[in-house]
Scaffold this active site. Structure first.
Site, PDB file in Angstrom:
ATOM      1  NE  ARG A   1      16.687  44.247 -22.009  1.00 15.58           N
ATOM      2  CZ  ARG A   1      16.849  43.219 -22.795  1.00 15.58           C
ATOM      3  NH1 ARG A   1      15.914  42.640 -23.438  1.00 15.58           N
ATOM      4  NH2 ARG A   1      17.981  42.514 -22.546  1.00 15.58           N
TER       5      ARG A   1
ATOM      6  CE  LYS B   1      11.269  39.636 -25.323  1.00 14.89           C
ATOM      7  NZ  LYS B   1      11.000  39.741 -24.049  1.00 14.89           N
TER       8      LYS B   1
END
Length: 283
Positions: A264, A230
Site C-alpha cells: 500500500r 511513514k
C-alpha cells in the site's frame, strides 16, 4: 518459513472477479482528507482526483484505496456524514471514468463501508480491525467482500501510549487469530492481514515486526503492508516524509522478501519496480 511449509491463500474474490496474488500487487493511496500526513489536501477537485487515479492505474496499481478520515496522530475528527460524502464522491467519479477499477474504502465505520460498497467499492480496509464499530464484521459478512484486518490498539489519538506488549509478535498473532476466527465463523472468506506499521508500535517495534513478518504465515492468509513514507522511515533517517521514497522502496523490498502480497503506497511506479526486481530474484 517458506510457502512450502505454510500455504498462503493467493486469490481474492472481488465481486466475482478473481484477483491473483501469486505476484505481489500494489494498492495506490488516494486520501480525500485535508490533513493526511503526506498528501493531505492534494486531491480536492475532480480533475485532481482523476489525474492521480489515472497516474496510479497507468503505473500498475491493482487497487485504489480511498480514504476520507485521516488516521495520523492528532488528526481532526470527521463526522460520518462528511466521511461518506468524501469517499462516495470519489468512488463515483473514479468508476464513471475508469469503470474496471478495483476500489477499497479505508474506513473503520460500518455505515461508511456499506454505503461505499453500494457506490461501487469492492473491499474494506479497516484500521481498527472491527474494534471501532461492533457492526463492522457483520456488515462485511453480509456484503460478501474482502476485508483488510489491521492490528491497532486504541485510536489514532491514543495508540502511541499503548505500545507495551508482553511479546510483540505473539500478542499480534493472538489478536489476528481471534479476529480471523470471528470473521470466518460469520462466513467471511477473503481476509487480508495488515500488521499495522506505526499503529501502537514504537520505531524499534516497527522494525522488529518487519523483520519477523513470516511469523504470521501460520495463518495462511495474504498480507498487506503499509510502510509508505511513514515515521519509522523518516525519523530513523532524520529526514521528512517528502524525502522518504527511497527508504520506502527499501522497506517494501524487505517486506516482499518476508511474504507481503500487497504493498500500500503513495508512489505506485517505484513499488511496482521493487516487485518486478524482487521477482527476478525469486522466480
Amino acid at each position: 518459513m517458506k510457502d512450502t511449509v505454510f500455504y498462503t491463500k493467493k486469490t481474492l474474490n472481488i465481486k466475482g472477479r478473481v484477483l491473483d496474488l501469486k505476484k505481489p500487487l500494489v494498492m495506490g493511496i488516494l486520501n480525500m482528507t485535508p490533513d493526511s500526513f503526506y498528501d493531505g489536501g492534494k486531491h480536492e477537485t475532480a480533475h485532481g482526483i482523476l489525474s492521480q487515479v489515472e497516474k496510479m492505474l497507468q503505473e500498475g496499481a491493482a487497487i485504489i484505496d480511498v480514504g476520507g478520515y485521516s488516521s495520523r496522530p492528532g488528526a481532526a475528527a470527521v463526522s460520518e456524514a462528511e466521511e461518506i460524502r468524501r469517499v462516495t464522491g470519489a468512488i463515483t467519479l473514479i468508476l464513471k471514468e475508469f469503470s474496471e477499477t478495483i476500489i477499497s474504502v479505508d474506513t473503520f465505520r460500518s455505515q461508511v463501508a456499506e454505503v461505499s460498497i453500494g457506490a461501487g467499492a469492492a473491499m474494506v480496509n479497516d484500521i481498527s480491525g472491527g474494534d471501532a464499530d461492533d457492526k463492522m464484521f457483520e456488515v462485511i459478512a453480509k456484503l460478501g467482500i474482502p476485508y483488510i484486518l489491521m492490528h491497532m490498539r486504541g485510536t489514532p489519538k491514543t495508540m502511541q501510549s499503548m505500545t507495551t506488549y508482553d511479546n510483540l509478535m505473539g500478542d499480534i498473532l493472538g489478536y489476528f487469530q481471534n479476529k480471523v476466527k470471528i470473521l470466518q465463523s460469520l462466513g467471511v472468506k477473503d481476509i487480508i492481514l495488515d500488521p499495522g506499521f506505526g499503529f501502537a508500535k514504537t520505531l524499534n517495534q516497527n522494525y522488529e515486526l518487519l523483520k519477523n513478518l513470516k511469523y504470521f504465515n501460520v495463518l495462511n492468509l495474504p498480507m498487506l503492508v503499509g510502510l509508505s513514507r511513514k515515521s519509522m522511515i523518516y525519523k530513523a533517517l532524520d529526514i521528512t516524509p517528502e524525502s522518504a521514497l527511497n527508504g520506502t522502496s527499501i522497506l517494501n523490498t524487505i517486506a516482499l522478501m518476508n511474504g507481503a502480497s500487497i504493498l500500500r503506497v503513495h508512489n505506485v511506479k517505484e513499488a511496482n519496480e521493487a516487485i518486478n526486481l524482487y521477482q527476478k530474484v525469486t522466480t
